[in-house]
Design a protein around this motif. Structure first.
Motif, PDB file in Angstrom:
ATOM      1  N   PRO A 100     -46.630 -39.497  38.796  1.00 41.64           N
ATOM      2  CA  PRO A 100     -45.407 -39.458  37.984  1.00 41.64           C
ATOM      3  C   PRO A 100     -44.540 -40.714  38.123  1.00 41.64           C
ATOM      4  CG  PRO A 100     -45.081 -38.198  39.989  1.00 41.64           C
ATOM      5  CD  PRO A 100     -46.477 -38.769  40.077  1.00 41.64           C
ATOM      6  N   ILE A 101     -44.036 -41.174  36.988  1.00 39.99           N
ATOM      7  CA  ILE A 101     -43.072 -42.278  36.981  1.00 39.99           C
ATOM      8  C   ILE A 101     -41.989 -41.912  35.968  1.00 39.99           C
ATOM      9  CG2 ILE A 101     -42.711 -44.709  36.338  1.00 39.99           C
ATOM     10  CD1 ILE A 101     -45.484 -45.333  37.401  1.00 39.99           C
ATOM     11  N   GLY A 102     -40.739 -42.101  36.352  1.00 41.47           N
ATOM     12  CA  GLY A 102     -39.631 -41.788  35.453  1.00 41.47           C
ATOM     13  C   GLY A 102     -39.210 -43.030  34.688  1.00 41.47           C
ATOM     14  N   ILE A 103     -38.963 -42.859  33.391  1.00 42.16           N
ATOM     15  CA  ILE A 103     -38.496 -43.998  32.595  1.00 42.16           C
ATOM     16  C   ILE A 103     -37.244 -43.585  31.861  1.00 42.16           C
ATOM     17  CG2 ILE A 103     -39.016 -45.553  30.680  1.00 42.16           C
ATOM     18  CD1 ILE A 103     -41.490 -46.124  31.868  1.00 42.16           C
ATOM     19  N   HIS A 104     -36.149 -44.280  32.176  1.00 39.57           N
ATOM     20  CA  HIS A 104     -34.885 -43.989  31.520  1.00 39.57           C
ATOM     21  C   HIS A 104     -34.536 -45.187  30.645  1.00 39.57           C
ATOM     22  CE1 HIS A 104     -31.188 -41.835  30.973  1.00 39.57           C
ATOM     23  NE2 HIS A 104     -30.465 -42.854  31.362  1.00 39.57           N
ATOM     24  N   ALA A 144     -42.080 -39.587  32.671  1.00 42.20           N
ATOM     25  CA  ALA A 144     -41.015 -38.674  32.267  1.00 42.20           C
ATOM     26  C   ALA A 144     -39.973 -39.533  31.560  1.00 42.20           C
ATOM     27  CB  ALA A 144     -40.417 -37.982  33.479  1.00 42.20           C
ATOM     28  N   LEU A 145     -39.900 -39.404  30.241  1.00 40.91           N
ATOM     29  CA  LEU A 145     -39.089 -40.310  29.438  1.00 40.91           C
ATOM     30  C   LEU A 145     -37.749 -39.672  29.078  1.00 40.91           C
ATOM     31  CD1 LEU A 145     -42.067 -41.226  27.140  1.00 40.91           C
ATOM     32  CD2 LEU A 145     -40.892 -42.911  28.544  1.00 40.91           C
ATOM     33  N   SER A 146     -36.675 -40.418  29.333  1.00 42.76           N
ATOM     34  CA  SER A 146     -35.353 -39.935  28.933  1.00 42.76           C
ATOM     35  C   SER A 146     -34.539 -41.104  28.402  1.00 42.76           C
ATOM     36  CB  SER A 146     -34.643 -39.286  30.123  1.00 42.76           C
ATOM     37  OG  SER A 146     -34.489 -40.232  31.159  1.00 42.76           O
ATOM     38  N   SER A 147     -33.523 -40.783  27.611  1.00 41.78           N
ATOM     39  CA  SER A 147     -32.697 -41.838  27.028  1.00 41.78           C
ATOM     40  C   SER A 147     -31.230 -41.598  27.330  1.00 41.78           C
ATOM     41  CB  SER A 147     -32.905 -41.903  25.516  1.00 41.78           C
ATOM     42  OG  SER A 147     -31.941 -42.762  24.941  1.00 41.78           O
ATOM     43  N   GLU A 148     -30.513 -42.684  27.536  1.00 39.81           N
ATOM     44  CA  GLU A 148     -29.087 -42.633  27.842  1.00 39.81           C
ATOM     45  C   GLU A 148     -28.240 -42.455  26.577  1.00 39.81           C
ATOM     46  OE1 GLU A 148     -28.039 -43.604  31.046  1.00 39.81           O
ATOM     47  OE2 GLU A 148     -25.901 -43.951  30.771  1.00 39.81           O
ATOM     48  N   PRO A 167     -32.624 -39.002  23.156  1.00 35.32           N
ATOM     49  CA  PRO A 167     -31.555 -38.490  24.018  1.00 35.32           C
ATOM     50  C   PRO A 167     -31.540 -36.960  24.011  1.00 35.32           C
ATOM     51  CG  PRO A 167     -30.668 -39.905  22.273  1.00 35.32           C
ATOM     52  CD  PRO A 167     -32.136 -39.846  22.077  1.00 35.32           C
ATOM     53  N   GLY A 168     -31.329 -36.366  25.169  1.00 34.11           N
ATOM     54  CA  GLY A 168     -31.263 -34.912  25.253  1.00 34.11           C
ATOM     55  C   GLY A 168     -32.616 -34.245  25.367  1.00 34.11           C
ATOM     56  N   MET A 169     -33.695 -35.029  25.278  1.00 34.16           N
ATOM     57  CA  MET A 169     -35.022 -34.430  25.395  1.00 34.16           C
ATOM     58  C   MET A 169     -35.746 -34.988  26.609  1.00 34.16           C
ATOM     59  SD  MET A 169     -36.534 -34.220  21.524  1.00 34.16           S
ATOM     60  CE  MET A 169     -37.987 -33.278  21.961  1.00 34.16           C
ATOM     61  N   ASP A 170     -36.541 -34.139  27.223  1.00 37.15           N
ATOM     62  CA  ASP A 170     -37.352 -34.551  28.363  1.00 37.15           C
ATOM     63  C   ASP A 170     -38.781 -34.648  27.852  1.00 37.15           C
ATOM     64  OD1 ASP A 170     -38.525 -34.919  30.816  1.00 37.15           O
ATOM     65  OD2 ASP A 170     -38.483 -32.782  31.323  1.00 37.15           O
ATOM     66  N   ILE A 171     -39.221 -35.875  27.617  1.00 37.36           N
ATOM     67  CA  ILE A 171     -40.518 -36.073  26.964  1.00 37.36           C
ATOM     68  C   ILE A 171     -41.510 -36.663  27.955  1.00 37.36           C
ATOM     69  CG2 ILE A 171     -41.713 -37.320  25.118  1.00 37.36           C
ATOM     70  CD1 ILE A 171     -39.099 -37.202  23.533  1.00 37.36           C
ATOM     71  N   LYS A 172     -42.721 -36.120  27.935  1.00 34.11           N
ATOM     72  CA  LYS A 172     -43.772 -36.630  28.815  1.00 34.11           C
ATOM     73  C   LYS A 172     -44.807 -37.396  27.982  1.00 34.11           C
ATOM     74  CE  LYS A 172     -43.022 -34.071  32.801  1.00 34.11           C
ATOM     75  NZ  LYS A 172     -41.572 -33.878  32.555  1.00 34.11           N
TER      76      LYS A 172
END
Ligand SMILES: [Cu+2]
Length: 224
Positions: A100-104, A144-148, A167-172
């Motif tokens: 897993p890697i998180g990307i914001h 794990a993709l998220s947007s500010e 934004p507002g969604m947790d997308i893989k």
């Protein structure tokens, strides 16, 4: 075919390119037939002295044929590509052992969060690096993709992976890199004035190199 498509850098690349080429060939053939027909009609029915133009209400048979052929082709392409969709984007497509890697994403940068030595996101040893995505080759990676703020899009052409970050969604999204090297991650969704500079470097390491990088980075040393 490296002269026109980017390097094949993930396990998906061959399949995506095959689909791309199949669609290109089909639309290419249709293009040639349509243009040749156009030229033929222009020449065949050009203005000639003594010949009058006439009105026609069309031909049902011709319309059925030119509607049915594209419709059947579209459905066939949909059925063929469904297999790849399920494998790449499907709900259950992410391999259970994926790393897993998180990307914001935010205007205008990528904040990449690594799971740290324990290999788990959301624990105390996580750390974040701006605009650098380091991954090991030969191992499935789940992002794990998220947007500010606004919609951005994660795109690494060599991986043949593109995924909107909303934004507002947790997308893989997942992929498995195959070729060590340095690539570029670009935002592929126009997201504001600084969109053009919303880029990150992507480093695909051999597993040993990745472990060594992870050790150094986790200790807070400069990340490459
Ligand atoms: Cu963006």
């Amino acid at each position: 075919m490296s002269w026109w498509l980017p390097l094949k850098g993930s396990t998906f690349a061959g399949e995506i390119d095959g689909l791309f080429i199949a669609i290109l060939v089909i639309t290419g053939i249709a293009f040639v037939i349509v243009e040749a027909g156009l030229i033929w009609f222009v020449v065949r029915y050009r203005a000639r002295p003594g010949r009058k133009a006439f009105y026609t209400h069309g031909s049902t048979r011709a319309e059925v044929i030119w509607t049915a052929i594209p419709a059947v082709t579209m459905v066939a392409l949909g059925l063929v590509s469904n297999h790849y969709w399920v494998q790449i984007k499907g709900r259950n497509s992410i391999p259970p052992n994926a790393y897993p890697i998180g990307i914001h994403a935010k205007q205008f940068e990528w904040q990449v969060t690594y799971p740290g030595p324990d290999g788990k996101l959301g624990t105390a040893d996580d750390f974040t690096v701006r605009n650098q995505l380091h991954v090991p080759a030969g191992r499935p990676i789940v992002l794990a993709l998220s947007s500010e703020d606004v919609i951005h899009s994660f795109f690494v052409p060599q991986f043949r992976v593109r995924q909107d970050v909303v934004p507002g969604m947790d997308i893989k999204a997942w992929f498995q890199a195959t070729v060590p090297g340095t690539y570029e991650l670009g935002c592929s969704q126009l997201c504001g004035l600084g969109h053009y500079r919303m880029r990150a470097q992507v480093f695909v390491h051999t597993p040993e190199e990745y472990d060594a990088w992870m050790k150094r980075a986790a200790q807070g040393e400069a990340s490459e």
